[in-house]
Design a protein around this motif. Structure first.
Motif, PDB file in Angstrom:
ATOM      1  N   GLN A   1     -22.284  11.505   4.074  1.00 46.29           N
ATOM      2  CA  GLN A   1     -23.541  12.100   3.608  1.00 46.29           C
ATOM      3  C   GLN A   1     -23.835  11.710   2.165  1.00 46.29           C
ATOM      4  O   GLN A   1     -24.990  11.526   1.793  1.00 46.29           O
TER       5      GLN A   1
ATOM      6  N   LYS B   1     -29.093   3.397   2.344  1.00 49.29           N
ATOM      7  CA  LYS B   1     -30.452   3.253   2.886  1.00 49.29           C
ATOM      8  C   LYS B   1     -31.399   2.672   1.840  1.00 49.29           C
ATOM      9  O   LYS B   1     -32.278   1.871   2.170  1.00 49.29           O
TER      10      LYS B   1
ATOM     11  N   THR C   1     -21.388   9.935  16.962  1.00 54.37           N
ATOM     12  CA  THR C   1     -22.657  10.630  16.771  1.00 54.37           C
ATOM     13  C   THR C   1     -23.433  10.070  15.580  1.00 54.37           C
ATOM     14  O   THR C   1     -24.665   9.980  15.626  1.00 54.37           O
ATOM     15  N   LEU C   2     -22.722   9.669  14.521  1.00 58.91           N
ATOM     16  CA  LEU C   2     -23.397   9.008  13.396  1.00 58.91           C
ATOM     17  C   LEU C   2     -24.005   7.685  13.849  1.00 58.91           C
ATOM     18  O   LEU C   2     -25.128   7.342  13.458  1.00 58.91           O
TER      19      LEU C   2
ATOM     20  N   GLN D   1     -25.098   6.945  16.762  1.00 58.49           N
ATOM     21  CA  GLN D   1     -26.312   7.255  17.531  1.00 58.49           C
ATOM     22  C   GLN D   1     -27.464   7.613  16.590  1.00 58.49           C
ATOM     23  O   GLN D   1     -28.585   7.125  16.749  1.00 58.49           O
ATOM     24  N   GLU D   2     -27.178   8.469  15.624  1.00 59.72           N
ATOM     25  CA  GLU D   2     -28.222   8.904  14.703  1.00 59.72           C
ATOM     26  C   GLU D   2     -28.781   7.767  13.860  1.00 59.72           C
ATOM     27  O   GLU D   2     -29.985   7.688  13.611  1.00 59.72           O
ATOM     28  N   LEU D   3     -27.889   6.854  13.437  1.00 59.74           N
ATOM     29  CA  LEU D   3     -28.283   5.802  12.495  1.00 59.74           C
ATOM     30  C   LEU D   3     -28.600   4.465  13.178  1.00 59.74           C
ATOM     31  O   LEU D   3     -28.755   3.458  12.487  1.00 59.74           O
ATOM     32  N   CYS D   4     -28.722   4.457  14.506  1.00 56.64           N
ATOM     33  CA  CYS D   4     -28.893   3.187  15.226  1.00 56.64           C
ATOM     34  C   CYS D   4     -30.141   2.421  14.797  1.00 56.64           C
ATOM     35  O   CYS D   4     -30.169   1.202  14.884  1.00 56.64           O
ATOM     36  N   ASP D   5     -31.158   3.088  14.316  1.00 61.54           N
ATOM     37  CA  ASP D   5     -32.376   2.402  13.881  1.00 61.54           C
ATOM     38  C   ASP D   5     -32.432   2.190  12.369  1.00 61.54           C
ATOM     39  O   ASP D   5     -33.470   1.785  11.837  1.00 61.54           O
ATOM     40  N   SER D   6     -31.337   2.460  11.689  1.00 58.70           N
ATOM     41  CA  SER D   6     -31.300   2.282  10.242  1.00 58.70           C
ATOM     42  C   SER D   6     -30.503   1.022   9.912  1.00 58.70           C
ATOM     43  O   SER D   6     -29.854   0.434  10.787  1.00 58.70           O
TER      44      SER D   6
END
Length: 176
Positions: free
Chosen positions: A118, A125, A163-164, A166-171
């Motif tokens: 975090q 980013k 899970t990270l 999955q969450e960040l797959c488009d970043s």
């Protein structure tokens, strides 16, 4: 060769301070260990490759301290890689574990990874690239009753990584 035993409460943040050739984040692998005597040859090898790095150790059970350290690091250079390699080596069978010690172990084994991630994500980013690496997944897949606490911690760390991811797959940040 990497020693099997890792020191308690350590994590390594690797930050690149000069431009290196662009490659896919997971194709360029560099293992930098938390222990100074193990870390030095790795840092020397990266330096020979033209990559200037800095690695630091910190108490990963101190989530506020992680944020302070990351803020300090990111003020002087961009953070592109977080390599989290921490374990609380409480070797006991499940029925022998002290619940309070197990909670502390989980703070080291997985909560520190969450806090470190975090803390570095905004910087990664903002520069448009980043890689978060968690190590030690063997016990996540093959738990050992004599190492119940580390096995539970690595299973939770694996779940965090998935899970990270999955969450960040488009970043622009990759997790593994």
């Amino acid at each position: 060769p990497v020693p099997l035993h890792r020191p308690k409460r350590t994590a390594v943040a690797i930050r690149k301070t000069v431009e290196a050739p662009k490659v896919a984040p997971l194709q360029q692998k560099a293992a930098v260990e938390a222990q100074a005597q193990v870390r030095a040859p790795s840092l020397e090898e990266l330096t020979k490759q033209g990559i200037k790095v800095q690695a630091e150790s910190l108490d990963v059970s101190d989530t506020a301290g992680i944020g302070i350290s990351v803020a300090k690091w990111s003020s002087s250079a961009k953070i592109e890689v977080l390599a989290y390699n921490a374990v609380a080596p409480t070797f006991m069978q499940p029925t022998q574990l002290d619940p309070e010690q197990t909670v502390m172990d989980l703070r080291i084994n997985v909560v520190g990874a969450l806090a470190a991630t975090q803390a570095v994500l905004p910087a990664m980013k903002s520069v448009g690239t980043g890689c978060v690496l968690f190590t030690g997944g063997g016990w996540a897949h093959y738990p050992w009753d004599q190492a119940a606490s580390p096995s539970m911690g690595k299973a939770a760390l694996r779940s965090l990584a998935m899970t990270l991811g999955q969450e960040l797959c488009d970043s622009p940040v990759r997790v593994g």
